[in-house]
Design a protein around this motif. Structure first.
Motif, PDB file in Angstrom:
ATOM      1  N   ARG A  75       0.833  -1.214   0.000  1.00  0.00           N
ATOM      2  CA  ARG A  75       0.000   0.000   0.000  1.00  0.00           C
ATOM      3  C   ARG A  75       0.863   1.258   0.000  1.00  0.00           C
ATOM      4  N   ASN A  76       1.924   1.263   0.804  1.00  0.00           N
ATOM      5  CA  ASN A  76       2.813   2.418   0.845  1.00  0.00           C
ATOM      6  C   ASN A  76       3.490   2.650  -0.498  1.00  0.00           C
ATOM      7  N   LEU A  77       3.909   1.584  -1.177  1.00  0.00           N
ATOM      8  CA  LEU A  77       4.480   1.730  -2.517  1.00  0.00           C
ATOM      9  C   LEU A  77       3.447   2.320  -3.478  1.00  0.00           C
ATOM     10  N   GLY A  78       2.212   1.873  -3.351  1.00  0.00           N
ATOM     11  CA  GLY A  78       1.138   2.419  -4.171  1.00  0.00           C
ATOM     12  C   GLY A  78       0.910   3.891  -3.901  1.00  0.00           C
ATOM     13  N   ALA A  79       0.928   4.261  -2.632  1.00  0.00           N
ATOM     14  CA  ALA A  79       0.728   5.671  -2.270  1.00  0.00           C
ATOM     15  C   ALA A  79       1.848   6.541  -2.827  1.00  0.00           C
ATOM     16  N   LEU A  80       3.064   6.033  -2.828  1.00  0.00           N
ATOM     17  CA  LEU A  80       4.182   6.795  -3.397  1.00  0.00           C
ATOM     18  C   LEU A  80       3.994   7.061  -4.892  1.00  0.00           C
ATOM     19  N   GLN A  81       3.373   6.118  -5.587  1.00  0.00           N
ATOM     20  CA  GLN A  81       3.136   6.264  -7.022  1.00  0.00           C
ATOM     21  C   GLN A  81       1.883   7.070  -7.334  1.00  0.00           C
ATOM     22  N   ALA A  82       1.046   7.306  -6.341  1.00  0.00           N
ATOM     23  CA  ALA A  82      -0.245   7.953  -6.567  1.00  0.00           C
ATOM     24  C   ALA A  82      -0.111   9.389  -7.058  1.00  0.00           C
ATOM     25  N   ARG A  83       0.718  10.170  -6.414  1.00  0.00           N
ATOM     26  CA  ARG A  83       0.941  11.568  -6.811  1.00  0.00           C
ATOM     27  C   ARG A  83      -0.376  12.321  -7.015  1.00  0.00           C
ATOM     28  N   SER A  84      -1.297  12.179  -6.097  1.00  0.00           N
ATOM     29  CA  SER A  84      -2.613  12.811  -6.202  1.00  0.00           C
ATOM     30  C   SER A  84      -2.929  13.544  -4.905  1.00  0.00           C
TER      31      SER A  84
END
Length: 107
Positions: A75-84
């Protein structure tokens, strides 16, 4: 406002594709979908790529090795890629209802 949908998955390409099919018609140009993969095997990644529905926004896939239950890391890796500006965390087996994204935009 930009919105990212971070969808957690692990070796359940069938369930993930159902979630993505539910999300695809709801996402627009200001959105991003990030598939946060907690170490799925190659056959599940390939099935996801083959069955990925058409989105009107970018879709990213982040993966890290299977070292046990490390969903929070994925989830943290996903949040880093979110850029939103707004991030919605989803589980890879919970199909969104047809007004899911609209309701989050209202928030």
């Amino acid at each position: 406002m930009t919105t990212a949908y971070v969808v957690l998955t692990y070796n359940r390409s069938d369930a993930l594709l159902a979630v993505l099919r539910g999300l695809a018609p709801q996402c627009g140009p200001g959105d991003t979908v990030v598939i946060a993969d907690d170490g799925s095997r190659t056959e599940h990644i390939e099935a996801m790529r083959q069955g990925l529905p058409k989105f009107r926004c970018p879709v990213r896939h982040v993966w890290h090795p299977d070292t046990g239950f490390t969903a929070s890391r994925a989830r943290n890796l996903g949040a880093l890629q979110a850029r939103s500006e707004y991030i919605v965390f989803m589980d890879g087996d919970c199909v969104p209802n047809p007004r899911f994204a609209q309701q989050h935009r209202l928030l």
